[in-house]
Design a protein around this motif. Sequence first.
Motif, PDB file in Angstrom:
ATOM      1  N   ALA A 173       0.671  -1.338  -0.123  1.00 33.51           N
ATOM      2  CA  ALA A 173       0.357   0.081  -0.415  1.00 33.51           C
ATOM      3  C   ALA A 173       0.825   1.598  -0.047  1.00 33.51           C
ATOM      4  N   PHE A 174       1.978   1.794   0.880  1.00 40.18           N
ATOM      5  CA  PHE A 174       3.287   2.777   0.263  1.00 40.18           C
ATOM      6  C   PHE A 174       3.600   2.288   0.079  1.00 40.18           C
ATOM      7  N   ALA A 175       4.025   1.312  -1.144  1.00 40.50           N
ATOM      8  CA  ALA A 175       4.438   1.447  -2.362  1.00 40.50           C
ATOM      9  C   ALA A 175       3.386   2.185  -3.746  1.00 40.50           C
ATOM     10  N   LEU A 176       2.369   2.232  -3.867  1.00 38.20           N
ATOM     11  CA  LEU A 176       0.960   2.606  -4.483  1.00 38.20           C
ATOM     12  C   LEU A 176       0.613   4.083  -4.061  1.00 38.20           C
ATOM     13  N   LEU A 177       1.044   4.335  -2.750  1.00 38.71           N
ATOM     14  CA  LEU A 177       0.756   5.043  -2.430  1.00 38.71           C
ATOM     15  C   LEU A 177       1.847   6.518  -2.743  1.00 38.71           C
ATOM     16  N   ALA A 178       3.030   6.037  -2.702  1.00 45.48           N
ATOM     17  CA  ALA A 178       3.978   6.533  -2.913  1.00 45.48           C
ATOM     18  C   ALA A 178       3.757   6.841  -4.769  1.00 45.48           C
ATOM     19  N   PHE A 179       3.677   5.631  -5.734  1.00 42.28           N
ATOM     20  CA  PHE A 179       3.691   6.021  -6.720  1.00 42.28           C
ATOM     21  C   PHE A 179       2.273   7.139  -7.433  1.00 42.28           C
ATOM     22  N   ALA A 180       1.876   7.115  -6.505  1.00 46.63           N
ATOM     23  CA  ALA A 180       0.743   8.464  -7.096  1.00 46.63           C
ATOM     24  C   ALA A 180       0.803   9.431  -7.011  1.00 46.63           C
ATOM     25  N   SER A 181       1.997   9.463  -6.102  1.00 45.81           N
ATOM     26  CA  SER A 181       2.375  11.273  -5.704  1.00 45.81           C
ATOM     27  C   SER A 181       3.905  11.352  -6.483  1.00 45.81           C
ATOM     28  N   PRO A 182       3.894  12.024  -7.479  1.00 40.56           N
ATOM     29  CA  PRO A 182       5.943  12.431  -7.523  1.00 40.56           C
ATOM     30  C   PRO A 182       6.528  12.823  -6.614  1.00 40.56           C
ATOM     31  N   THR A 183       5.099  14.107  -5.192  1.00 41.36           N
ATOM     32  CA  THR A 183       6.077  15.088  -5.088  1.00 41.36           C
ATOM     33  C   THR A 183       6.425  13.463  -3.705  1.00 41.36           C
ATOM     34  N   LEU A 184       5.856  12.709  -2.991  1.00 44.60           N
ATOM     35  CA  LEU A 184       6.266  11.585  -2.234  1.00 44.60           C
ATOM     36  C   LEU A 184       7.118  11.031  -2.613  1.00 44.60           C
ATOM     37  N   THR A 185       6.670  10.729  -3.567  1.00 42.61           N
ATOM     38  CA  THR A 185       8.309   9.364  -4.481  1.00 42.61           C
ATOM     39  C   THR A 185       9.845  10.508  -4.176  1.00 42.61           C
ATOM     40  N   ALA A 186       9.857  11.985  -4.326  1.00 41.22           N
ATOM     41  CA  ALA A 186      10.686  12.276  -4.789  1.00 41.22           C
ATOM     42  C   ALA A 186      11.310  12.787  -2.781  1.00 41.22           C
ATOM     43  N   TRP A 187      10.450  13.381  -1.380  1.00 41.18           N
ATOM     44  CA  TRP A 187      10.581  13.074  -0.635  1.00 41.18           C
ATOM     45  C   TRP A 187      10.664  11.460   0.287  1.00 41.18           C
ATOM     46  N   LEU A 188      10.578  10.418  -0.589  1.00 33.36           N
ATOM     47  CA  LEU A 188      11.233   8.924  -0.361  1.00 33.36           C
ATOM     48  C   LEU A 188      11.396   8.257  -0.678  1.00 33.36           C
ATOM     49  N   GLN A 189      12.253   8.333  -2.207  1.00 36.93           N
ATOM     50  CA  GLN A 189      13.610   7.757  -3.010  1.00 36.93           C
ATOM     51  C   GLN A 189      14.923   8.094  -1.953  1.00 36.93           C
ATOM     52  N   LEU A 190      15.706   6.822  -2.546  1.00 39.27           N
ATOM     53  CA  LEU A 190      16.629   7.059  -1.584  1.00 39.27           C
ATOM     54  C   LEU A 190      17.375   7.710  -2.159  1.00 39.27           C
ATOM     55  N   ASP A 191      17.778   8.940  -2.043  1.00 43.11           N
ATOM     56  CA  ASP A 191      19.024   9.886  -2.836  1.00 43.11           C
ATOM     57  C   ASP A 191      19.943   9.653  -1.568  1.00 43.11           C
ATOM     58  N   PHE A 192      21.639   9.128  -1.793  1.00 41.91           N
ATOM     59  CA  PHE A 192      22.386   9.111  -1.175  1.00 41.91           C
ATOM     60  C   PHE A 192      22.931  10.506  -0.421  1.00 41.91           C
ATOM     61  N   ALA A 193      22.796  11.599  -1.825  1.00 40.54           N
ATOM     62  CA  ALA A 193      22.903  13.175  -0.639  1.00 40.54           C
ATOM     63  C   ALA A 193      22.245  13.492   0.325  1.00 40.54           C
ATOM     64  N   ALA A 194      20.449  13.312   0.348  1.00 44.80           N
ATOM     65  CA  ALA A 194      19.760  13.945   1.040  1.00 44.80           C
ATOM     66  C   ALA A 194      20.007  12.875   2.363  1.00 44.80           C
ATOM     67  N   VAL A 195      20.443  11.309   2.035  1.00 42.34           N
ATOM     68  CA  VAL A 195      20.499  10.505   3.603  1.00 42.34           C
ATOM     69  C   VAL A 195      22.520  10.932   4.118  1.00 42.34           C
ATOM     70  N   ALA A 196      23.050  11.266   3.637  1.00 42.59           N
ATOM     71  CA  ALA A 196      23.974  12.117   3.924  1.00 42.59           C
ATOM     72  C   ALA A 196      23.758  13.466   4.913  1.00 42.59           C
ATOM     73  N   ASP A 197      22.989  14.289   4.465  1.00 44.83           N
ATOM     74  CA  ASP A 197      22.411  15.475   5.475  1.00 44.83           C
ATOM     75  C   ASP A 197      22.185  14.547   7.033  1.00 44.83           C
ATOM     76  N   GLY A 198      21.140  13.712   6.465  1.00 48.20           N
ATOM     77  CA  GLY A 198      20.094  13.247   8.125  1.00 48.20           C
ATOM     78  C   GLY A 198      18.834  12.586   7.768  1.00 48.20           C
ATOM     79  N   GLN A 199      18.756  12.700   6.177  1.00 51.12           N
ATOM     80  CA  GLN A 199      17.302  11.879   6.330  1.00 51.12           C
ATOM     81  C   GLN A 199      17.627  10.549   5.744  1.00 51.12           C
ATOM     82  N   TRP A 200      17.634  10.423   7.585  1.00 52.27           N
ATOM     83  CA  TRP A 200      17.798   8.368   7.575  1.00 52.27           C
ATOM     84  C   TRP A 200      16.490   8.141   6.873  1.00 52.27           C
ATOM     85  N   TRP A 201      15.424   7.994   6.788  1.00 47.31           N
ATOM     86  CA  TRP A 201      14.243   7.616   6.647  1.00 47.31           C
ATOM     87  C   TRP A 201      14.260   6.355   5.204  1.00 47.31           C
ATOM     88  N   ARG A 202      15.383   7.831   4.281  1.00 46.45           N
ATOM     89  CA  ARG A 202      15.155   6.693   2.820  1.00 46.45           C
ATOM     90  C   ARG A 202      15.853   5.720   2.447  1.00 46.45           C
TER      91      ARG A 202
END
Length: 218
Positions: free
Chosen positions: A18-47
């Motif tokens: 369900a979470f994967a479907l929800l993320a796919f339905a919203s490009p904004t949410l996808t950008a906030w959740l995708q595994l962005d390594f620069a963002a992880v280095a800045d502390g966004q560990w949930w990615r």
Amino acid sequence: MMILSPLKRYPITIATAAFALLAFASPTLTAWLQLDFAAVADGQWWRIITGHMTHFGGHHLFWDLLMFVVLSAACERQHRRHFGIATLLMMAGISLAIRFFCDDIAVYRGLSGLDTGLFVWFVSDQCRQSLRQCDRLATLLWLAPLIGLVGKLLFEAITGQTLFVDSSTFEPLVEAHLAGAAIGAALSYVRLSSLTNTRQRFEKSPVAELPRVWKSAP
């Protein structure tokens, strides 16, 4: 009752899908959740976890999610007590492997690494059970899918393409699949109770060490 029964039997599988479907339905949410390594280095560990539930397109999502639901439900049924922490460990391990072995990758999405890990976990369990029962024929039959997986991974490594998913919109990472396979095999042979019994033991687990290891990676 018919709706609640699957929710009680496979809560993690259903919630992840369900979470994967929800993320796919919203490009904004996808950008906030995708595994962005620069963002992880800045502390966004949930990615490290949520990145596996984002995808590059409908075709990518369809095949990843189809395999995930089938394999995750099978593993969750067999390992109900420890399935949640095993899934988290697999996601974190795959993310860490990509971080170490794919320096040129800035963003990662997809459940395919997790799918590979769940496949190896499930099939390895069946092989072990067949061996305990001294059933050689069943053992050989369960080894066949593992041999097929090795062939698939070799194909991906040599060609840089995937067998089932159109990879024209993203770069497939055989490293993610190899990491998933390795972790899935380990889960089949390692008891997970030590990771859930006490806080002290959890603090010694790979997940607890992940921030320090991530920062020390080249």
